[in-house]
Design an enzyme around this catalytic site. Structure first.
Site, PDB file in Angstrom:
ATOM      1  N   ASP A  76      -1.549  -5.109  10.725  1.00  0.00           N
ATOM      2  CA  ASP A  76      -2.646  -4.703   9.836  1.00  0.00           C
ATOM      3  C   ASP A  76      -4.000  -4.810  10.542  1.00  0.00           C
ATOM      4  OD1 ASP A  76      -3.905  -3.863   7.549  1.00  0.00           O
ATOM      5  OD2 ASP A  76      -3.884  -5.821   6.568  1.00  0.00           O
ATOM      6  N   HIS A  79       0.727  -4.082   3.408  1.00  0.00           N
ATOM      7  CA  HIS A  79       0.188  -3.748   2.091  1.00  0.00           C
ATOM      8  C   HIS A  79       0.083  -2.239   1.928  1.00  0.00           C
ATOM      9  CE1 HIS A  79      -4.010  -2.675   3.256  1.00  0.00           C
ATOM     10  NE2 HIS A  79      -3.826  -3.534   4.240  1.00  0.00           N
ATOM     11  N   ASP A 124      -1.849  -0.837  -0.753  1.00  0.00           N
ATOM     12  CA  ASP A 124      -3.076  -0.440  -1.449  1.00  0.00           C
ATOM     13  C   ASP A 124      -4.083   0.004  -0.393  1.00  0.00           C
ATOM     14  OD1 ASP A 124      -3.068  -3.198  -0.599  1.00  0.00           O
ATOM     15  OD2 ASP A 124      -4.989  -3.441  -1.609  1.00  0.00           O
ATOM     16  N   GLU A 148      -4.081  -6.187  -1.378  1.00  0.00           N
ATOM     17  CA  GLU A 148      -4.730  -6.800  -0.198  1.00  0.00           C
ATOM     18  C   GLU A 148      -6.213  -6.493  -0.144  1.00  0.00           C
ATOM     19  OE1 GLU A 148      -6.170  -7.331   3.905  1.00  0.00           O
ATOM     20  OE2 GLU A 148      -6.109  -5.477   2.769  1.00  0.00           O
ATOM     21  N   GLU A 149      -6.549  -5.230  -0.399  1.00  0.00           N
ATOM     22  CA  GLU A 149      -7.963  -4.834  -0.271  1.00  0.00           C
ATOM     23  C   GLU A 149      -8.825  -5.468  -1.360  1.00  0.00           C
ATOM     24  OE1 GLU A 149      -8.778  -3.551   2.369  1.00  0.00           O
ATOM     25  OE2 GLU A 149      -7.276  -2.135   3.106  1.00  0.00           O
ATOM     26  N   HIS A 182     -11.108   1.616   6.622  1.00  0.00           N
ATOM     27  CA  HIS A 182     -12.112   1.464   5.557  1.00  0.00           C
ATOM     28  C   HIS A 182     -13.203   2.534   5.612  1.00  0.00           C
ATOM     29  CE1 HIS A 182     -11.263  -3.070   4.697  1.00  0.00           C
ATOM     30  NE2 HIS A 182     -10.174  -2.401   4.999  1.00  0.00           N
ATOM     31  N   ASP A 209      -4.281   1.970   7.670  1.00  0.00           N
ATOM     32  CA  ASP A 209      -4.492   0.709   6.931  1.00  0.00           C
ATOM     33  C   ASP A 209      -3.961   0.859   5.521  1.00  0.00           C
ATOM     34  OD1 ASP A 209      -5.368  -1.745   6.052  1.00  0.00           O
ATOM     35  OD2 ASP A 209      -7.467  -1.177   5.882  1.00  0.00           O
TER      36      ASP A 209
HETATM   37  N1  LIG Z   1      -8.421  -5.224  10.771  1.00  0.00           N
HETATM   38  C1  LIG Z   1      -8.003  -5.939   9.619  1.00  0.00           C
HETATM   39  C2  LIG Z   1      -9.106  -5.895   8.617  1.00  0.00           C
HETATM   40  C3  LIG Z   1      -8.776  -6.651   7.371  1.00  0.00           C
HETATM   41  C4  LIG Z   1     -10.025  -6.819   6.557  1.00  0.00           C
HETATM   42  O1  LIG Z   1     -10.867  -5.927   6.488  1.00  0.00           O
HETATM   43  N2  LIG Z   1     -10.175  -7.986   5.918  1.00  0.00           N
HETATM   44  C5  LIG Z   1     -11.353  -8.299   5.137  1.00  0.00           C
HETATM   45  C6  LIG Z   1     -10.990  -9.519   4.337  1.00  0.00           C
HETATM   46  C7  LIG Z   1     -12.178 -10.169   3.712  1.00  0.00           C
HETATM   47  C8  LIG Z   1     -12.928 -11.116   4.289  1.00  0.00           C
HETATM   48  N3  LIG Z   1     -13.871 -11.437   3.389  1.00  0.00           N
HETATM   49  C9  LIG Z   1     -13.673 -10.698   2.323  1.00  0.00           C
HETATM   50  N4  LIG Z   1     -12.626  -9.925   2.525  1.00  0.00           N
HETATM   51  C10 LIG Z   1     -12.514  -8.592   6.071  1.00  0.00           C
HETATM   52  O2  LIG Z   1     -13.651  -8.254   5.698  1.00  0.00           O
HETATM   53  O3  LIG Z   1     -12.313  -9.171   7.144  1.00  0.00           O
HETATM   54 ZN   LIG Z   2      -5.164  -3.691   5.841  1.00  0.00          ZN
HETATM   55 ZN   LIG Z   3      -8.127  -2.822   4.838  1.00  0.00          ZN
END
Ligand SMILES: NCCCC(=O)N[C@@H](Cc1c[nH]cn1)C(=O)O
Ligand SMILES: [Zn+2]
Ligand SMILES: [Zn+2]
Length: 464
Positions: free
Chosen positions: A185, A89, A91, A156-157, A435, A122
Site C-alpha cells: 500500500d 484495502h 476503499d 482505510e482512507e 490520492h 491505491d
Molecule cells: N503511501 C501510503 C499512504 C498512506 C496514507 O496516505 N496514510 C495517511 C494516514 C494518515 C495519517 N494521518 C492521518 N491519516 C497519511 O497521511 O500518511
Molecule cells: Zn492505501
Molecule cells: Zn490512500
C-alpha cells in the site's frame, strides 16, 4: 484460465465508487458492493471467506452510517507450510472529473501503458495483483506453496475505523497461524526500480482553537479594540516551525533515534535522481540539496506541516470580516523513538506558553485528534530475504530498501498486537499519484507485480 475462478478485472473494480472519505449513503452502498464483489472473487478461488460485520459509525453531526464488512479469507491450512497474511484495502479517496482529472476517474483508461483510475494503485490494483498471483497457481493446477490469508478492509482512507478492535479480537483465531504479514500500500521511490519498505512515520494531528465569541465581527466597527482570534492563531502557528523546516517545539527532537554511519550508508545506496524528482514534483527548490538529506528528512526525522484554518475567510473578494473563532490544524510526522503522548504534552505546553505571552483575552483549546505511531521492522527477517530474492528473480535487480514518510497505521497495529514480522512490498511507481488527480498504475508494474507476488510465495516456501 478456468472461468470458474471468476476473474475480476481492475476495470470492474475501479468502476465501483468505493469512496470511504465522503460520509454519504450512496458511497457506503458502493463500499458494501465492493466488499461483496471481492468476497465473491476470493470464494471462487476456493478461499474460505468470512465477511465480518463492523457495525456502524457515529459521525460528529449525529448521523450514523454502516461500516463495510472486513473480509477475512483463508486459502490452505497445511501445518507443514508457512502462512502469509496479506492486508489491503478497497476503499478509495474522493475523485471528481471536475477536479482536474483528464478522464472519468471511475472508468479505467489506458494511455501509453498507464492505467488511469481512482484506486488503480491505491489499493485496488495491488490487491488484485495478490489475487491474480493465487489464481496463477490455481490455473496451473499447482498447490499453493504457502497457506495464504487475506484481510481486506473498506475504511482505510477514513482511518481504518474499528479495525484495531477486530485485529485484537482475531489475535488468537484468524491471526494465530500467521507467520508473516505483507502489505502493498505504498510506492517505489523510482519509476523502474522495485523497492522493499521497512519503516513508516507516525502522525500526531492537532487542532488549536482560538475563540473570542461564536459570531464574526465587522472590522470597521470592531477592528482596533479586539484581541483578534486570527492574529493569535497566526502567531501560534508561526511559532511551530522555522523557515528551514526545524520544529520549534522544545524537546521534540529529544527521543529521535541517533543517526549511525551504517544508516547513512543505506541512504547512499539508494538511487534517487534529485533533478528528476524535483522536476516531476514541480518544485523549484527543496529545503535540502543532497539525496541523503532529502531521504533522512522524509523518513528518519520528524516534520511539522500546517494544514489549514477552519473559520477563516477563504473566498474570493474582500469581505471585511474579523472571524470570531478559528481552528488551526497541523500535524507532526513522528519517527522512531518518538512517543505520541510525550509529543502531545510538548506541543500543548509550547502553545500555552506562546499564547500566555500574548496576554490575549481569547480562549485557546489544543487537542490531539489523531495519534499514530511510527513503525520500523527488522530487515533481516526471513520474509525480507524472500522478498529480495523474488525481486531478483522477476526484475533482475536488487531492490531499493526504503522507508515511507507517510503513515500506514495497520503496520504498527500488526507488529504490536499480532507480534509477527511485517513487510511492505510496493508495486506502484513513484509517479502513480496516490490520492491525487489522474492516479494510475503502469500496466508493466501491475503485471510484473503479480509475477513478483507469485515468486514471493515460492521463496517463502523455500525459506520457511
Ligand atoms: N503511501 C501510503 C499512504 C498512506 C496514507 O496516505 N496514510 C495517511 C494516514 C494518515 C495519517 N494521518 C492521518 N491519516 C497519511 O497521511 O500518511
Ligand atoms: Zn492505501
Ligand atoms: Zn490512500
Amino acid at each position: 484460465m478456468d472461468p470458474k475462478l471468476g476473474r475480476m478485472t481492475l476495470k470492474e473494480w475501479v468502476a465501483i465508487e468505493s469512496d470511504s472519505v465522503q460520509p454519504v449513503p450512496r458511497f457506503r452502498q458502493e463500499l458494501f458492493r465492493m466488499m461483496t464483489v471481492a468476497a465473491d472473487t476470493l470464494q471462487r478461488l476456493g478461499a474460505h471467506v468470512t465477511s465480518v460485520d463492523m457495525g456502524s459509525q457515529q459521525l460528529p453531526d449525529g448521523q450514523s452510517l454502516p461500516i463495510p464488512p472486513v473480509i477475512l479469507a483463508e486459502l490452505g491450512n497445511d501445518p507443514t507450510k508457512g502462512t502469509v497474511c496479506f492486508y489491503g484495502h478497497l476503499d478509495v479517496q474522493p475523485a471528481d472529473q471536475g477536479d482536474g482529472w483528464l478522464m472519468d476517474p471511475y472508468v479505467l483508461t489506458e494511455v501509453d501503458g498507464k492505467l488511469y483510475g481512482r484506486g488503480a494503485t491505491d489499493n485496488k490494483g495491488p490487491v488484485l495483483a495478490w489475487i491474480n498471483a493465487v489464481s496463477a497457481f490455481r490455473a496451473l493446477e499447482q498447490d499453493l506453496p504457502v497457506n495464504i490469508k487475506f484481510i481486506i478492509e473498506g475504511m482505510e482512507e477514513a482511518g481504518s475505523v474499528a479495525l484495531e478492535e477486530l485485529v485484537e479480537k482475531e489475535k488468537n483465531r484468524f491471526f494465530s497461524g500467521v507467520d508473516y504479514i505483507v502489505i502493498s500500500d505504498n510506492l517505489w521511490i523510482s519509476q523502474r526500480k522495485p523497492a522493499i519498505t521497512y519503516g513508516t512515520r507516525g502522525n500526531s494531528y492537532f487542532t488549536v482553537e482560538v475563540k473570542c465569541r461564536d459570531q464574526d465581527f465587522h472590522s470597521g466597527t470592531f477592528g482596533g479594540i479586539l484581541h483578534e482570534p486570527m492574529a493569535d492563531l497566526v502567531a501560534l502557528l508561526g511559532s511551530l516551525v522555522d523557515s528551514s523546516g526545524h520544529i520549534l517545539v522544545p524537546g521534540i527532537y529529544d527521543e529521535v533515534a541517533p543517526l549511525t554511519e551504517e544508516e547513512i550508508n543505506t541512504y547512499k545506496a539508494i538511487h534517487l535522481d534529485l533533478e528528476e524528482y524535483r522536476n516531476s514534483s514541480r518544485v523549484e527548490k527543496f529545503l535540502f540539496d543532497t539525496k541523503e538529506e532529502i531521504l533522512m528528512h522524509l523518513w528518519r526525522y520528524p516534520s511539522l506541516s500546517i494544514h489549514g484554518i477552519e473559520g477563516a475567510f477563504d473566498e474570493p473578494g474582500a469581505k471585511t470580516v474579523i472571524p470570531g473563532q478559528v481552528i488551526g490544524k497541523f500535524s507532526i510526522r513522528l519517527v522512531p523513538h518518538m512517543n505520541v503522548s510525550v509529543v502531545e504534552k510538548q506541543v500543548t505546553r509550547h502553545l500555552e506558553d506562546v499564547f500566555s505571552k500574548r496576554n490575549s483575552s481569547n480562549k485557546m483549546v489544543v487537542s490531539m485528534t489523531l495519534g499514530l505511531h511510527p513503525w520500523i521492522a527488522n530487515i533481516n527477517d526471513t520474509q525480507y530475504l524472500a522478498a529480495k530474492r523474488a525481486i531478483r528473480t522477476v526484475f533482475g535487480t536488487e531492490p531499493d530498501m526504503i522507508r515511507d514518510g507517510s503513515t500506514i497505521p495497520i503496520t504498527k497495529m500488526f507488529q504490536e498486537i499480532v507480534h509477527k514480522s511485517v513487510v511492505l512490498i510496493p508495486l506502484g511507481a513513484v509517479d502513480d499519484g496516490e490520492h491525487s488527480q489522474n492516479e494510475k498504475i503502469n500496466r508493466w508494474n501491475y503485471i510484473e507485480g503479480t509475477k513478483l507476488f507469485a515468486a514471493f510465495f515460492l521463496e517463502m516456501a523455500q525459506l520457511h
